[in-house]
Design a protein around this motif. Structure first.
Motif, PDB file in Angstrom:
ATOM      1  N   ILE A  86       0.839  -1.201   0.000  1.00  0.00           N
ATOM      2  CA  ILE A  86       0.000   0.000   0.000  1.00  0.00           C
ATOM      3  C   ILE A  86       0.871   1.247   0.000  1.00  0.00           C
ATOM      4  N   THR A  87       0.372   2.286  -0.624  1.00  0.00           N
ATOM      5  CA  THR A  87       0.993   3.600  -0.577  1.00  0.00           C
ATOM      6  C   THR A  87      -0.125   4.634  -0.599  1.00  0.00           C
ATOM      7  N   ALA A  88       0.244   5.877  -0.364  1.00  0.00           N
ATOM      8  CA  ALA A  88      -0.770   6.934  -0.309  1.00  0.00           C
ATOM      9  C   ALA A  88      -0.139   8.284  -0.595  1.00  0.00           C
ATOM     10  N   VAL A  89      -0.999   9.227  -0.893  1.00  0.00           N
ATOM     11  CA  VAL A  89      -0.612  10.634  -1.004  1.00  0.00           C
ATOM     12  C   VAL A  89      -1.328  11.337   0.140  1.00  0.00           C
ATOM     13  N   ALA A  90      -0.564  12.107   0.917  1.00  0.00           N
ATOM     14  CA  ALA A  90      -1.110  12.816   2.069  1.00  0.00           C
ATOM     15  C   ALA A  90      -1.464  14.254   1.711  1.00  0.00           C
ATOM     16  N   PHE A 133      -5.246   6.595  -1.916  1.00  0.00           N
ATOM     17  CA  PHE A 133      -4.665   5.320  -1.505  1.00  0.00           C
ATOM     18  C   PHE A 133      -4.483   4.463  -2.750  1.00  0.00           C
ATOM     19  N   THR A 134      -3.360   3.755  -2.816  1.00  0.00           N
ATOM     20  CA  THR A 134      -3.090   2.785  -3.877  1.00  0.00           C
ATOM     21  C   THR A 134      -2.603   1.513  -3.202  1.00  0.00           C
ATOM     22  N   TRP A 135      -3.158   0.367  -3.602  1.00  0.00           N
ATOM     23  CA  TRP A 135      -2.749  -0.891  -2.990  1.00  0.00           C
ATOM     24  C   TRP A 135      -2.825  -2.025  -4.000  1.00  0.00           C
ATOM     25  N   HIS A 177      -4.418  -9.535  -3.401  1.00  0.00           N
ATOM     26  CA  HIS A 177      -3.803 -10.869  -3.367  1.00  0.00           C
ATOM     27  C   HIS A 177      -3.696 -11.476  -4.766  1.00  0.00           C
ATOM     28  N   GLU A 178      -4.432 -10.917  -5.722  1.00  0.00           N
ATOM     29  CA  GLU A 178      -4.382 -11.394  -7.107  1.00  0.00           C
ATOM     30  C   GLU A 178      -3.404 -10.567  -7.939  1.00  0.00           C
ATOM     31  N   ALA A 179      -2.575  -9.754  -7.282  1.00  0.00           N
ATOM     32  CA  ALA A 179      -1.549  -8.921  -7.930  1.00  0.00           C
ATOM     33  C   ALA A 179      -2.149  -7.848  -8.833  1.00  0.00           C
ATOM     34  N   GLN A 180      -3.337  -7.402  -8.508  1.00  0.00           N
ATOM     35  CA  GLN A 180      -3.923  -6.271  -9.202  1.00  0.00           C
ATOM     36  C   GLN A 180      -3.613  -5.002  -8.407  1.00  0.00           C
ATOM     37  N   VAL A 181      -3.724  -3.855  -9.065  1.00  0.00           N
ATOM     38  CA  VAL A 181      -3.471  -2.583  -8.404  1.00  0.00           C
ATOM     39  C   VAL A 181      -4.778  -1.795  -8.368  1.00  0.00           C
ATOM     40  N   PRO A 220       2.132   6.657  -7.274  1.00  0.00           N
ATOM     41  CA  PRO A 220       1.693   5.548  -6.412  1.00  0.00           C
ATOM     42  C   PRO A 220       1.449   4.234  -7.152  1.00  0.00           C
ATOM     43  N   ASP A 221       0.768   4.279  -8.297  1.00  0.00           N
ATOM     44  CA  ASP A 221       0.513   3.032  -9.016  1.00  0.00           C
ATOM     45  C   ASP A 221       1.814   2.437  -9.558  1.00  0.00           C
ATOM     46  N   GLU A 222       2.742   3.282 -10.001  1.00  0.00           N
ATOM     47  CA  GLU A 222       4.036   2.792 -10.488  1.00  0.00           C
ATOM     48  C   GLU A 222       4.836   2.138  -9.366  1.00  0.00           C
ATOM     49  N   LEU A 223       4.754   2.693  -8.167  1.00  0.00           N
ATOM     50  CA  LEU A 223       5.446   2.100  -7.022  1.00  0.00           C
ATOM     51  C   LEU A 223       4.932   0.694  -6.754  1.00  0.00           C
TER      52      LEU A 223
END
Length: 170
Positions: free
Chosen positions: A8-12, A24-26, A29-33, A144-147
Protein backbone atom coordinates in the motif's frame (compact mmCIF):
# COMPACT_ATOMS: atom_id res chain seq x y z
CA UNK A 1 5.83 -19.42 -3.22
CA UNK A 2 4.78 -17.16 -0.40
CA UNK A 3 1.28 -15.75 -0.25
CA UNK A 4 1.26 -12.35 -1.88
CA UNK A 5 0.98 -9.63 0.73
CA UNK A 6 -0.87 -6.37 0.35
CA UNK A 7 1.41 -3.48 -0.67
CA UNK A 8 0.00 0.00 0.00
CA UNK A 9 0.99 3.60 -0.58
CA UNK A 10 -0.77 6.93 -0.31
CA UNK A 11 -0.61 10.63 -1.00
CA UNK A 12 -1.11 12.82 2.07
CA UNK A 13 -2.63 16.27 2.39
CA UNK A 14 0.81 17.69 3.25
CA UNK A 15 4.41 16.57 3.02
CA UNK A 16 5.36 18.58 6.12
CA UNK A 17 2.36 17.80 8.32
CA UNK A 18 0.54 14.75 6.93
CA UNK A 19 -2.80 14.32 8.66
CA UNK A 20 -5.15 12.69 6.18
CA UNK A 21 -5.07 10.86 2.82
CA UNK A 22 -5.84 12.26 -0.60
CA UNK A 23 -5.27 8.96 -2.40
CA UNK A 24 -4.67 5.32 -1.51
CA UNK A 25 -3.09 2.79 -3.88
CA UNK A 26 -2.75 -0.89 -2.99
CA UNK A 27 -2.19 -4.31 -4.45
CA UNK A 28 -4.59 -7.23 -4.06
CA UNK A 29 -3.80 -10.87 -3.37
CA UNK A 30 -4.38 -11.39 -7.11
CA UNK A 31 -1.55 -8.92 -7.93
CA UNK A 32 -3.92 -6.27 -9.20
CA UNK A 33 -3.47 -2.58 -8.40
CA UNK A 34 -6.34 -0.51 -7.01
CA UNK A 35 -6.33 3.24 -6.57
CA UNK A 36 -8.90 5.52 -4.98
CA UNK A 37 -9.13 9.24 -4.33
CA UNK A 38 -10.41 10.10 -0.86
CA UNK A 39 -13.09 12.72 -0.24
CA UNK A 40 -11.78 14.70 2.74
CA UNK A 41 -13.82 14.56 5.91
CA UNK A 42 -15.04 17.98 7.11
CA UNK A 43 -13.25 17.40 10.42
CA UNK A 44 -9.94 16.96 8.59
CA UNK A 45 -10.39 20.21 6.67
CA UNK A 46 -11.30 22.09 9.87
CA UNK A 47 -7.84 21.34 11.26
CA UNK A 48 -5.60 20.94 8.19
CA UNK A 49 -5.36 22.08 4.60
CA UNK A 50 -4.55 20.38 1.33
CA UNK A 51 -1.16 21.57 0.17
CA UNK A 52 0.26 21.40 -3.32
CA UNK A 53 1.64 17.92 -3.96
CA UNK A 54 3.70 16.05 -6.54
CA UNK A 55 0.55 14.48 -7.97
CA UNK A 56 -1.35 17.77 -8.40
CA UNK A 57 -4.33 16.49 -6.44
CA UNK A 58 -6.67 19.24 -5.28
CA UNK A 59 -9.88 19.45 -3.30
CA UNK A 60 -12.07 19.76 -6.40
CA UNK A 61 -10.70 16.50 -7.87
CA UNK A 62 -11.26 14.71 -4.58
CA UNK A 63 -14.91 15.77 -4.39
CA UNK A 64 -15.49 15.08 -8.06
CA UNK A 65 -13.83 11.67 -8.36
CA UNK A 66 -13.21 10.54 -4.77
CA UNK A 67 -14.91 8.14 -2.42
CA UNK A 68 -16.04 8.57 1.18
CA UNK A 69 -13.93 6.96 3.88
CA UNK A 70 -16.74 4.54 4.73
CA UNK A 71 -16.73 3.21 1.14
CA UNK A 72 -12.96 2.68 1.27
CA UNK A 73 -13.20 0.92 4.63
CA UNK A 74 -15.93 -1.38 3.28
CA UNK A 75 -13.70 -2.33 0.36
CA UNK A 76 -10.73 -2.92 2.65
CA UNK A 77 -12.85 -5.11 4.91
CA UNK A 78 -13.66 -7.30 1.91
CA UNK A 79 -10.10 -7.37 0.54
CA UNK A 80 -7.67 -7.20 3.47
CA UNK A 81 -7.88 -10.64 5.02
CA UNK A 82 -4.52 -10.17 6.71
CA UNK A 83 -3.13 -8.75 9.94
CA UNK A 84 -0.25 -6.97 8.17
CA UNK A 85 0.06 -4.83 5.06
CA UNK A 86 3.33 -3.41 3.76
CA UNK A 87 4.38 0.12 2.85
CA UNK A 88 7.49 1.99 1.82
CA UNK A 89 6.85 4.51 4.62
CA UNK A 90 4.93 2.58 7.30
CA UNK A 91 4.74 5.51 9.74
CA UNK A 92 3.10 7.79 7.17
CA UNK A 93 0.71 5.11 5.93
CA UNK A 94 -0.24 4.22 9.52
CA UNK A 95 -1.13 7.89 10.14
CA UNK A 96 -3.28 8.03 6.99
CA UNK A 97 -4.96 4.66 7.60
CA UNK A 98 -5.70 5.65 11.21
CA UNK A 99 -7.22 8.96 10.04
CA UNK A 100 -9.50 7.05 7.67
CA UNK A 101 -10.65 4.63 10.37
CA UNK A 102 -10.98 7.43 12.96
CA UNK A 103 -13.70 9.21 10.97
CA UNK A 104 -15.90 6.16 11.59
CA UNK A 105 -14.73 5.68 15.20
CA UNK A 106 -12.98 2.42 14.33
CA UNK A 107 -9.51 0.94 14.75
CA UNK A 108 -7.67 -0.66 11.81
CA UNK A 109 -7.83 -4.44 11.66
CA UNK A 110 -4.26 -4.59 10.35
CA UNK A 111 -0.80 -3.26 11.10
CA UNK A 112 1.42 -1.47 8.57
CA UNK A 113 5.00 -2.71 8.33
CA UNK A 114 7.99 -1.89 6.14
CA UNK A 115 8.07 -3.27 2.59
CA UNK A 116 11.84 -3.60 2.98
CA UNK A 117 11.19 -5.92 5.94
CA UNK A 118 8.87 -8.17 3.89
CA UNK A 119 11.40 -8.51 1.07
CA UNK A 120 14.17 -9.22 3.62
CA UNK A 121 12.03 -11.98 5.16
CA UNK A 122 11.83 -13.49 1.66
CA UNK A 123 15.63 -13.28 1.24
CA UNK A 124 15.55 -10.31 -1.16
CA UNK A 125 17.35 -7.01 -0.64
CA UNK A 126 14.91 -4.53 -2.18
CA UNK A 127 17.52 -1.82 -2.76
CA UNK A 128 19.84 -4.27 -4.52
CA UNK A 129 16.96 -5.72 -6.58
CA UNK A 130 16.09 -2.22 -7.79
CA UNK A 131 19.72 -1.55 -8.76
CA UNK A 132 19.88 -4.85 -10.66
CA UNK A 133 16.85 -3.74 -12.66
CA UNK A 134 18.63 -0.51 -13.55
CA UNK A 135 16.00 1.40 -11.63
CA UNK A 136 17.56 4.61 -10.32
CA UNK A 137 14.52 6.72 -9.43
CA UNK A 138 13.97 6.64 -5.66
CA UNK A 139 10.81 4.67 -4.92
CA UNK A 140 9.21 7.53 -2.99
CA UNK A 141 9.31 9.67 -6.15
CA UNK A 142 7.34 7.19 -8.27
CA UNK A 143 3.65 7.70 -8.90
CA UNK A 144 1.69 5.55 -6.41
CA UNK A 145 0.51 3.03 -9.02
CA UNK A 146 4.04 2.79 -10.49
CA UNK A 147 5.45 2.10 -7.02
CA UNK A 148 3.03 -0.77 -6.41
CA UNK A 149 3.64 -2.20 -9.90
CA UNK A 150 7.42 -1.98 -9.34
CA UNK A 151 7.14 -3.87 -6.05
CA UNK A 152 4.98 -6.56 -7.67
CA UNK A 153 7.45 -6.93 -10.55
CA UNK A 154 10.38 -7.36 -8.17
CA UNK A 155 8.41 -9.96 -6.21
CA UNK A 156 7.67 -11.80 -9.48
CA UNK A 157 11.30 -11.62 -10.68
CA UNK A 158 12.43 -13.23 -7.44
CA UNK A 159 9.77 -15.97 -7.66
CA UNK A 160 7.89 -14.65 -4.65
CA UNK A 161 4.72 -14.49 -6.73
CA UNK A 162 3.72 -16.11 -10.00
CA UNK A 163 4.66 -13.74 -12.86
CA UNK A 164 1.55 -14.90 -14.74
CA UNK A 165 -0.56 -13.28 -12.01
CA UNK A 166 0.79 -9.81 -12.83
CA UNK A 167 -1.43 -7.50 -14.82
CA UNK A 168 0.98 -5.06 -16.43
CA UNK A 169 -0.31 -1.90 -18.06
CA UNK A 170 0.92 -1.48 -21.63
Amino acid sequence: MASLPIFITAVANSSDDPAFPLLFTWSTHEAQVKEVLVIPDDEWLDQHKIEQNLHDLDEQQLYEFGFEGSDILAEWTNEFDTDVIYALDPELITTLVNATYDIKGLDPSFEVQSIHHWFEEQGVNLTKALEEQGHHTPLHLLAPDELIIQLLQIAAEHDLIDPNDLIVEE
